[in-house]
Enzyme design. Structure first.
Site, PDB file in Angstrom:
ATOM      1  N   LYS A 145       0.835  -1.206   0.000  1.00  0.00           N
ATOM      2  CA  LYS A 145       0.000   0.000   0.000  1.00  0.00           C
ATOM      3  C   LYS A 145       0.863   1.247   0.000  1.00  0.00           C
ATOM      4  O   LYS A 145       1.894   1.304   0.667  1.00  0.00           O
ATOM      5  CB  LYS A 145      -0.896   0.050   1.248  1.00  0.00           C
ATOM      6  CG  LYS A 145      -2.004  -0.960   1.294  1.00  0.00           C
ATOM      7  CD  LYS A 145      -2.854  -0.707   2.529  1.00  0.00           C
ATOM      8  CE  LYS A 145      -4.025  -1.665   2.620  1.00  0.00           C
ATOM      9  NZ  LYS A 145      -4.848  -1.390   3.829  1.00  0.00           N
ATOM     10  N   GLY A 175      -8.503   6.373  -2.010  1.00  0.00           N
ATOM     11  CA  GLY A 175      -9.350   6.225  -3.187  1.00  0.00           C
ATOM     12  C   GLY A 175      -9.049   4.984  -4.000  1.00  0.00           C
ATOM     13  O   GLY A 175      -9.362   4.917  -5.192  1.00  0.00           O
ATOM     14  N   GLU A 235     -11.770   3.114  10.701  1.00  0.00           N
ATOM     15  CA  GLU A 235     -12.081   2.033   9.768  1.00  0.00           C
ATOM     16  C   GLU A 235     -11.293   0.769  10.120  1.00  0.00           C
ATOM     17  O   GLU A 235     -10.092   0.834  10.396  1.00  0.00           O
ATOM     18  CB  GLU A 235     -11.776   2.469   8.338  1.00  0.00           C
ATOM     19  CG  GLU A 235     -12.568   3.699   7.912  1.00  0.00           C
ATOM     20  CD  GLU A 235     -12.506   3.948   6.423  1.00  0.00           C
ATOM     21  OE1 GLU A 235     -11.651   3.353   5.751  1.00  0.00           O
ATOM     22  OE2 GLU A 235     -13.324   4.732   5.926  1.00  0.00           O
ATOM     23  N   ARG A 261     -12.692  13.378   9.237  1.00  0.00           N
ATOM     24  CA  ARG A 261     -13.706  14.246   8.619  1.00  0.00           C
ATOM     25  C   ARG A 261     -15.053  13.551   8.689  1.00  0.00           C
ATOM     26  O   ARG A 261     -15.160  12.414   9.166  1.00  0.00           O
ATOM     27  CB  ARG A 261     -13.357  14.491   7.145  1.00  0.00           C
ATOM     28  CG  ARG A 261     -13.157  13.190   6.365  1.00  0.00           C
ATOM     29  CD  ARG A 261     -13.024  13.409   4.886  1.00  0.00           C
ATOM     30  NE  ARG A 261     -12.558  12.225   4.180  1.00  0.00           N
ATOM     31  CZ  ARG A 261     -13.313  11.194   3.822  1.00  0.00           C
ATOM     32  NH1 ARG A 261     -14.595  11.172   4.146  1.00  0.00           N
ATOM     33  NH2 ARG A 261     -12.804  10.166   3.158  1.00  0.00           N
TER      34      ARG A 261
END
Length: 676
Positions: A158, A164, A275, A292
């Site tokens: 990653k 995105g 998450e 956010r």
């Protein structure tokens, strides 16, 4: 409470924030680019301020222009929405430095959670479950390969600064590692200006489960339950629901506790989402924290009866959280579907264009439509192609899914492609309803979700032809009504002659159809065709008539059905409760040959919307083979690589890398090998 807030965003989220601001008596200031000059969020706001050209880098990403907009309009607070600068620590610091209230977390929390390598190190130290992997600074290729072998395969590479769905590669064995690493680093450098990576153990069939947290400046921090966002295409969510279904009670409890632990570790304030990635045994690991408001926040609002934007305003104003954890109750089930301007059958390629016709589902209790567009607006290629978020609530997951399906089938959109039919297929797919949720769901069930039906739906074909005949009749009636010339054929045309017996060639759901239409009465015809098992008599009437659209009652074989037809760019779209069909006149062979002539001559033309030429793989005079990559175009956050349709020699590349490419432009030409 501050009196005026500037919304440093656009579209749907700007409209959403304006709604709450108005409810609280707070004035709103919208900002807009050239492309958004007449947009819905500009219309809804109390004030609007121009910030530059259409590309986001020249408008919505210009911190200086946004600060100036706040100063010029007297706004004393800035809400960043989501996307754009919402997770920019630098922008948060700049807002505060200019003595403007920042409606978001401290810049230190944004910075700590902004890089995956740092955030996972912090979470590990705080005692939050972190997936096994390497999150260090050493980027030596040999070292990374050694660490990968220690972690074990399958493995995920990653980008440190990724997001995105970009900068991610799955490696299943050590022999594939170096190629995967190089590819990931290249994409990461191009997308984020940072080629650094981290390594993580890859979880097979992972669920994406996230927890909504909220903290104030008084040390209070709570969670508002969790959401499941596992149904994704290209690593981007399209269906989200709350609470996450089929979780063990103790797992649900631990998720909330770990999320609060993560938020407290970085001294969080405001709305945030922690998450997690979850395996098939419901073991979960920290993935990242979004500092956010999330796109999918409405499903949390629906099950808790809260307004999270109002909470953001109050926390930013220095108030305590509006509710305690003990006061929150998870009530029922909510699900959100993201409606995009895209073509699912073309690998979800963006489909910008005009919303020639837009009819929303009927307003009713426990249904929300979050949107930033209206009929007549254009979904441009400059920004995210989301048209709306359709959100419903039900007493149970089963009821919520039924409500969502019915609401999706009520949508009427023409002028561009959408994913509505695809979303309808997913939420009625048995494995999904039974609780099989993971981020690779669409890939696993691709053939079922995109199943092609080789048989013709005879009833729908007859209804489509009948809709075409009635529309033609209405058109002639309008011409007759406005004609002032008594000798005009329209003024004297008897209704019986509006439709005559004739043979026509059509395409129905991409299948060639030849049929004969026999006129029986004003609203009754007989259709015969080799594609029909027997002649079909269809009768009915128009219930509602608006521009380019009709609602009809049709009666076939004693079955009465309500349908809708929309005329879109020469096509008739038939909308039924369980399906959508397309009818159009068959294109003559010479026209289709003409369309293919540009490719046959080695001419590559850009899509029918503005894009950016992000990569050129060939040069003038270079020999290319069929299937070779020629160039990559980027629009609406998505890349499309164009491959050579046949062998040839590159003649000319008309644009340089990173250049803006107008719609339908010749980008590259090459000579066919036989002609060279």
């Amino acid at each position: 409470m501050f009196e005026k807030v500037l919304i440093a965003n656009r579209g749907e989220i700007a409209c959403r924030i304006i709604k709450t601001a108005r409810k609280m008596g707070i004035q709103s200031v919208a900002v807009f680019s050239d492309a958004d000059r007449y947009s819905r969020h500009v219309q809804l706001a109390d004030q609007a301020f121009y910030i530059g050209p259409s590309p986001a880098i020249e408008s919505y990403l210009r911190m200086d222009k946004l600060i100036k907009a706040a100063e010029m309009t007297g706004a004393t607070a800035i809400h960043p929405g989501y996307g754009f600068l919402s997770e920019s620590a630098k922008f948060a610091e700049m807002v505060i430095a200019n003595k403007i209230i920042w409606i978001g977390p401290p810049s230190s929390a944004i910075e700590a959670m902004g890089l995956k390598s740092i955030s996972k190190r912090i979470m590990s130290e705080a005692g939050v479950n972190v997936i096994p992997g390497y999150h260090g600074d050493e980027q030596n290729v040999e070292f990374l390969h050694e660490m990968a072998n220690k972690i074990g395969y399958p493995l995920m590479i990653k980008a440190v600064a990724g997001g995105g769905g970009k900068g991610m590669r799955i490696v299943r064995k050590t022999e594939e590692f170096l190629h995967g690493l190089k590819s990931c680093q290249s994409e990461s450098e191009k997308s984020f200006g940072d080629g650094r990576v981290i390594l993580e153990k890859y979880i097979e069939k992972p669920r994406h489960v996230e927890v909504q947290i909220f903290a104030d400046t008084h040390g209070n921090c709570i969670h508002l339950f969790e959401r499941d966002c596992s149904i994704q295409r290209r690593h981007q969510k399209i269906i989200e629901e709350a609470p996450a279904p089929f979780l063990h009670h103790d797992v649900r409890q631990e998720l909330g506790q770990q999320a609060i632990l993560a938020a407290k570790r970085v001294k969080y304030e405001g709305a945030g989402t922690v998450e997690f990635i979850m395996d098939t045994e419901q073991k979960f690991f920290f993935m990242e924290m979004n500092t956010r408001l999330q796109v999918e926040h409405p499903v949390t609002e629906m099950i808790t009866g809260t307004d999270l934007v109002e909470w953001q305003f109050r926390v930013a104003n220095g108030e305590k959280l509006p509710a305690k954890s003990s006061e929150l109750i998870c009530n029922g089930h909510s699900v959100e579907a993201r409606i995009y301007a895209e073509n699912p059958t073309m690998n979800f390629q963006p489909s910008p264009g005009p919303l020639l016709h837009l009819k929303l589902p009927t307003k009713r209790k426990n249904l929300r439509i979050e949107t930033g567009v209206r009929q007549g607006d254009i979904v441009t290629a400059y920004y995210d192609p989301m048209i709306a978020k359709l959100v419903v609530w039900g007493e149970s997951r089963e009821i919520a899914m039924r409500k969502l399906f019915l609401a999706l089938r009520e949508y009427r959109i023409s002028g561009l492609h959408t994913n509505i039919d695809f979303l309808s297929n997913v939420i009625r797919h048995k494995p999904f309803l039974d609780g099989e949720l993971h981020t690779g769901y669409i890939e696993q069930y691709h053939d079922q979700l995109f199943a092609k039906n080789d048989t013709i739906d005879e009833t729908s074909l007859a209804q489509s032809i009948f809709g075409l005949v009635l529309a033609e009749s209405e058109f002639l009636k309008e011409k007759r009504a406005i004609s002032q010339d008594p000798s005009s054929p329209f003024s004297s045309l008897d209704p019986k002659f509006q439709v005559c017996d004739r043979k026509i060639d059509l395409e129905f759901d991409s299948k060639t159809i030849s049929c004969t239409i026999h006129y029986i009465d004003k609203n009754k015809i007989e259709i015969t065709s080799p594609s029909l098992s027997q002649p079909v008599i269809c009768e009915g009437s128009i219930l509602q008539n608006s521009q380019n659209s009709f609602d009809l009652h049709t009666l076939i074989n004693n079955e009465l059905e309500k349908i809708s037809v929309i005329f879109d760019k020469g096509e008739l779209k038939l909308h039924k409760i369980n399906s959508t069909h397309i009818l159009k006149q068959k294109e003559h062979d010479y026209l289709s040959q003409l369309k293919q002539s540009s490719i046959a001559k080695g001419k590559i033309v850009s899509p029918p919307y503005s894009s950016t030429l992000t990569k050129v793989y060939v040069s003038q005079g270079q020999t290319v083979n069929e299937g070779d990559a020629l160039l990559t175009l980027t629009a609406m956050k998505q890349e499309q690589t164009i491959f050579s349709p046949q062998n040839g020699i590159v003649n000319k590349v008309y644009f340089e890398e990173n250049a803006s490419v107008p719609s339908n432009s010749t980008v590259l030409t090459f000579r066919i090998e036989e002609d060279s």
